[in-house]
Design a protein around this motif. Structure first.
Motif, PDB file in Angstrom:
ATOM      1  N   GLY A  74      69.134  65.286 -45.289  1.00 26.48           N
ATOM      2  CA  GLY A  74      69.226  66.701 -45.618  1.00 26.48           C
ATOM      3  C   GLY A  74      68.922  67.584 -44.419  1.00 26.48           C
ATOM      4  N   MET A  75      67.927  67.208 -43.627  1.00 25.65           N
ATOM      5  CA  MET A  75      67.606  67.975 -42.423  1.00 25.65           C
ATOM      6  C   MET A  75      68.738  67.878 -41.404  1.00 25.65           C
ATOM      7  SD  MET A  75      63.533  67.060 -42.018  1.00 25.65           S
ATOM      8  CE  MET A  75      63.363  68.076 -40.536  1.00 25.65           C
ATOM      9  N   TRP A  76      69.371  66.714 -41.321  1.00 18.90           N
ATOM     10  CA  TRP A  76      70.516  66.563 -40.415  1.00 18.90           C
ATOM     11  C   TRP A  76      71.664  67.475 -40.859  1.00 18.90           C
ATOM     12  CZ3 TRP A  76      73.767  61.433 -39.813  1.00 18.90           C
ATOM     13  CH2 TRP A  76      74.667  61.586 -38.761  1.00 18.90           C
ATOM     14  N   ALA A  77      71.935  67.487 -42.158  1.00 19.29           N
ATOM     15  CA  ALA A  77      73.001  68.364 -42.656  1.00 19.29           C
ATOM     16  C   ALA A  77      72.673  69.829 -42.368  1.00 19.29           C
ATOM     17  CB  ALA A  77      73.200  68.141 -44.156  1.00 19.29           C
ATOM     18  N   TRP A  78      71.415  70.216 -42.525  1.00 22.69           N
ATOM     19  CA  TRP A  78      71.020  71.585 -42.205  1.00 22.69           C
ATOM     20  C   TRP A  78      71.251  71.869 -40.718  1.00 22.69           C
ATOM     21  CZ3 TRP A  78      69.512  75.870 -44.878  1.00 22.69           C
ATOM     22  CH2 TRP A  78      68.936  76.908 -44.142  1.00 22.69           C
ATOM     23  N   ALA A  79      70.894  70.915 -39.869  1.00 18.34           N
ATOM     24  CA  ALA A  79      71.101  71.094 -38.431  1.00 18.34           C
ATOM     25  C   ALA A  79      72.572  71.232 -38.082  1.00 18.34           C
ATOM     26  CB  ALA A  79      70.488  69.912 -37.665  1.00 18.34           C
ATOM     27  N   ARG A  80      73.430  70.624 -38.894  1.00 22.01           N
ATOM     28  CA  ARG A  80      74.882  70.741 -38.686  1.00 22.01           C
ATOM     29  C   ARG A  80      75.456  71.980 -39.366  1.00 22.01           C
ATOM     30  NH1 ARG A  80      77.508  65.972 -37.243  1.00 22.01           N
ATOM     31  NH2 ARG A  80      79.322  67.341 -37.088  1.00 22.01           N
ATOM     32  N   GLU A  81      74.580  72.857 -39.838  1.00 20.11           N
ATOM     33  CA  GLU A  81      74.976  74.119 -40.491  1.00 20.11           C
ATOM     34  C   GLU A  81      75.799  73.867 -41.747  1.00 20.11           C
ATOM     35  OE1 GLU A  81      75.903  77.530 -38.103  1.00 20.11           O
ATOM     36  OE2 GLU A  81      75.499  76.426 -36.254  1.00 20.11           O
ATOM     37  N   ARG A  82      75.329  72.919 -42.530  1.00 19.03           N
ATOM     38  CA  ARG A  82      75.934  72.647 -43.835  1.00 19.03           C
ATOM     39  C   ARG A  82      74.856  72.791 -44.908  1.00 19.03           C
ATOM     40  NH1 ARG A  82      79.604  67.293 -42.315  1.00 19.03           N
ATOM     41  NH2 ARG A  82      80.855  68.317 -40.688  1.00 19.03           N
ATOM     42  N   PRO A  83      74.489  74.030 -45.235  1.00 20.54           N
ATOM     43  CA  PRO A  83      73.352  74.251 -46.133  1.00 20.54           C
ATOM     44  C   PRO A  83      73.556  73.702 -47.531  1.00 20.54           C
ATOM     45  CG  PRO A  83      74.526  76.308 -45.704  1.00 20.54           C
ATOM     46  CD  PRO A  83      75.078  75.298 -44.754  1.00 20.54           C
ATOM     47  N   VAL A  84      74.779  73.713 -48.039  1.00 28.22           N
ATOM     48  CA  VAL A  84      75.011  73.197 -49.395  1.00 28.22           C
ATOM     49  C   VAL A  84      74.787  71.687 -49.418  1.00 28.22           C
ATOM     50  CG1 VAL A  84      76.730  72.886 -51.221  1.00 28.22           C
ATOM     51  CG2 VAL A  84      76.580  75.065 -50.003  1.00 28.22           C
ATOM     52  N   LEU A  85      75.345  70.983 -48.449  1.00 27.04           N
ATOM     53  CA  LEU A  85      75.122  69.538 -48.373  1.00 27.04           C
ATOM     54  C   LEU A  85      73.643  69.238 -48.138  1.00 27.04           C
ATOM     55  CD1 LEU A  85      76.125  66.617 -48.236  1.00 27.04           C
ATOM     56  CD2 LEU A  85      76.631  66.996 -45.791  1.00 27.04           C
ATOM     57  N   ALA A  86      73.001  70.024 -47.277  1.00 28.15           N
ATOM     58  CA  ALA A  86      71.575  69.829 -47.027  1.00 28.15           C
ATOM     59  C   ALA A  86      70.777  70.000 -48.310  1.00 28.15           C
ATOM     60  CB  ALA A  86      71.092  70.818 -45.963  1.00 28.15           C
ATOM     61  N   GLY A  87      71.080  71.045 -49.072  1.00 25.55           N
ATOM     62  CA  GLY A  87      70.377  71.266 -50.323  1.00 25.55           C
ATOM     63  C   GLY A  87      70.596  70.140 -51.314  1.00 25.55           C
ATOM     64  N   ALA A  88      71.838  69.658 -51.402  1.00 29.64           N
ATOM     65  CA  ALA A  88      72.131  68.565 -52.337  1.00 29.64           C
ATOM     66  C   ALA A  88      71.342  67.308 -51.971  1.00 29.64           C
ATOM     67  CB  ALA A  88      73.633  68.273 -52.339  1.00 29.64           C
ATOM     68  N   LEU A  89      71.274  66.996 -50.683  1.00 25.15           N
ATOM     69  CA  LEU A  89      70.528  65.808 -50.254  1.00 25.15           C
ATOM     70  C   LEU A  89      69.031  65.975 -50.495  1.00 25.15           C
ATOM     71  CD1 LEU A  89      72.509  65.106 -46.972  1.00 25.15           C
ATOM     72  CD2 LEU A  89      72.375  63.570 -48.949  1.00 25.15           C
ATOM     73  N   LEU A  90      68.512  67.168 -50.234  1.00 22.80           N
ATOM     74  CA  LEU A  90      67.095  67.416 -50.502  1.00 22.80           C
ATOM     75  C   LEU A  90      66.815  67.367 -51.999  1.00 22.80           C
ATOM     76  CD1 LEU A  90      66.370  70.253 -47.919  1.00 22.80           C
ATOM     77  CD2 LEU A  90      65.535  67.907 -47.841  1.00 22.80           C
ATOM     78  N   GLY A  91      67.745  67.856 -52.807  1.00 18.43           N
ATOM     79  CA  GLY A  91      67.580  67.760 -54.252  1.00 18.43           C
ATOM     80  C   GLY A  91      67.541  66.322 -54.729  1.00 18.43           C
ATOM     81  N   LEU A  92      68.395  65.484 -54.152  1.00 16.93           N
ATOM     82  CA  LEU A  92      68.339  64.057 -54.481  1.00 16.93           C
ATOM     83  C   LEU A  92      67.025  63.446 -54.009  1.00 16.93           C
ATOM     84  CD1 LEU A  92      71.994  62.968 -53.598  1.00 16.93           C
ATOM     85  CD2 LEU A  92      71.010  63.304 -55.875  1.00 16.93           C
ATOM     86  N   GLY A  93      66.526  63.941 -52.859  1.00 11.59           N
ATOM     87  CA  GLY A  93      65.229  63.467 -52.397  1.00 11.59           C
ATOM     88  C   GLY A  93      64.120  63.813 -53.371  1.00 11.59           C
ATOM     89  N   VAL A  94      64.169  65.013 -53.945  1.00 16.86           N
ATOM     90  CA  VAL A  94      63.177  65.409 -54.954  1.00 16.86           C
ATOM     91  C   VAL A  94      63.290  64.526 -56.187  1.00 16.86           C
ATOM     92  CG1 VAL A  94      62.396  67.290 -56.451  1.00 16.86           C
ATOM     93  CG2 VAL A  94      63.113  67.774 -54.105  1.00 16.86           C
TER      94      VAL A  94
END
Length: 508
Positions: free
Chosen positions: A222-242
């Motif tokens: 999720g942090m990698w996706a955020w670094a790649r400026e993909r906030p929706v993908l980052a959020g989805a991955l962090l949500g799966l992490g939760v």
């Protein structure tokens, strides 16, 4: 012949006057030139690398592949530690004498997975849904193997609990490799910082103790996706992490505070909505089919007393349970402890928010996330030893210095050794509770010291090696925040307007 640069341009902690000032300077930070611990360790192989020997220019042995090889080696050693316990025969307290206790072994029988029971549907599980799914997947794959071994006769037949433990370890090993893969692009011009994750003593000790690496992998992705400026993908991955462990919520909290300062709440909102959506997609079906078993995780979290490795257990034991809730009956909820922890966690969040908004330069994502997760672990009523894995990539990205990270990880490993010896009991040559508590307090003190060092570098960004290693670097993991202007600051914090040096994005 390899040559080692000398003079100001050779110091990887101090950037050259311009990228082209010295063509001998490599395009990345070389640890054996910049970190005293690595420089000293390199003497065993002939000293620091020369510029012609810098790994990373070759077609095959890239920093990523080398770090993946490091991770594989550490995981192999971790399995050698874990193997004596894998068959479930713990006669003579073998799980403590060999330091190889792991949760999958006893829980395989407790949850009835050897009989085909599914988490939540057939068994009450005190873990979030995605962790339960990992348990079910391991049971499915190990069951297939057991059936195939019985039918073919060529494959070695092992007890079902052993095949389950091996499959679980393989799944966690994949997660560990994913963590290494995801950390490297977050380091920017410092790819060799990833070796601090790959060669981690924490990974060696705790990789196969539980299912925590699943949440760590999803969070780091999720942090990698955020670094790649993909906030929706980052959020989805962090949500799966939760949905695997609760702590990725704190990473979302760190992004909120940074986006608040940068005036990028719209970007954060997209990530947050995606996180909620991903969490609901995983949880709602289970909640509808088995609501009582699904809700047990939340009920168990409320009812759970302070675990042995928490600061609260030290306090309760030292006062003979005369503080907080006092002695608790079986199944009684520690209401006072829950309330105190909640207040302290809110105070932690407020303190980190003040730090973010008053810092002279907007902190990096990893710095804020590390402070929130570390503070949560110290203040929460549960600090299981393997939770150190949560901090590992965050600590490396927040403060990539070998000496301080190795000291912290040594304290985490010491807690594991003392925990096993404490559970072994003094009648079996274990240790007294005082030695166990001493290890816990030492670990907490070292972690607090590491937090203080991170806070100091937030307040004094010129001491942050990530920013000073290369001209124009702001936050390699910042994504939309990297080089962005500030909108909201308090106190000594000054709004930042990107100039031509920092406006460009840090290399991923």
């Amino acid at each position: 012949m390899s040559t080692i640069p000398t003079g100001p341009s050779a110091a990887a902690d101090g950037p050259a006057a311009s990228p082209g000032a010295d063509r001998r300077r490599p395009d990345r930070v070389v640890p054996s030139w910049s970190d005293p611990v690595v420089a000293q360790a390199s003497e065993a192989v002939g000293g620091p690398w020369g510029r012609h020997a810098v790994v990373g220019r070759a077609a095959f042995w890239t920093p990523l592949r080398v770090c993946l090889l490091f991770t594989t080696t550490v995981l192999a050693l971790a399995w050698l530690k874990q193997a004596p316990c894998s068959d479930g025969d713990w006669t003579g307290s073998l799980q403590y004498t060999h330091l190889c206790y792991s949760d999958p072994v006893p829980l395989f029988g407790v949850y009835g997975q050897g009989d085909g029971a599914l988490p939540y549907l057939d068994a009450r599980v005190e873990y979030p849904v995605l962790t339960g799914a990992a348990m079910a997947l391991a049971a499915l794959l190990s069951g297939w193997y057991d059936g195939l071994a019985a039918a073919v006769g060529v494959l070695p037949a092992v007890p079902p609990v052993q095949s389950y433990t091996i499959v679980t370890a393989l799944l966690m090993a994949v997660c560990a490799l994913v963590v290494t893969r995801a950390v490297l692009p977050l380091t920017g011009r410092r790819p060799w910082d990833t070796a601090m994750v790959a060669l981690s003593p924490v990974l060696l000790v705790y990789a196969f103790n539980n299912w925590d690496l699943l949440a760590v992998a999803l969070t780091t992705l999720g942090m990698w996706a955020w670094a790649r400026e993909r906030p929706v993908l980052a959020g989805a991955l962090l949500g799966l992490g939760v949905a695997a462990k609760l702590y990725p919520v704190l990473v979302l909290g760190a992004l909120f505070l940074l986006c608040l300062r940068a005036g990028a709440l719209g970007t954060w909102l997209r990530a947050a909505v995606a996180a909620v959506g991903a969490w609901l997609v995983v949880n709602v079906p289970v909640a509808l089919v088995a609501p009582e078993n699904w809700g047990w995780f939340f009920a168990f979290s409320r009812q759970r007393a302070a675990n042995p490795e928490s600061i609260w257990n030290v306090l309760l034991t030292a006062t003979e349970n005369r503080v907080l809730d006092g002695p608790l009956a079986e199944g009684e909820t520690p209401s006072v402890l829950n309330a105190v922890v909640a207040v302290l966690l809110l105070a932690l969040a407020a303190g980190v928010a003040w730090l973010v908004l008053t810092a002279p330069v907007r902190p990096r994502v990893a710095q804020v996330a590390f402070l929130l997760v570390a503070g949560f672990l110290l203040l929460n009523k549960v600090y299981s030893p393997q939770y150190a894995l949560w901090l590992l990539p965050l600590a490396v990205l927040a403060r990539p210095r070998w000496r301080s990270l190795l000291v912290w990880q040594a304290s985490e490993a010491l807690v594991w050794v003392m925990t096993m010896l404490y559970y072994l009991g003094t009648e079996n040559r274990g240790v007294e509770v005082e030695w166990f508590f001493l290890a816990v307090l030492l670990r907490d003190a070292v972690l607090v010291a590491l937090m203080v060092l991170v806070v100091r570098e937030v307040r004094r960004p010129d001491d942050d090696v990530v920013r000073t290693s290369w001209p124009g670097v702001d936050d390699p993991a910042g994504g939309p925040l990297d080089g962005a202007r500030d909108v909201l600051t308090l106190g000594r914090g000054r709004p930042r307007v990107p100039d031509e040096t920092t406006a460009g994005k840090s290399a991923l």
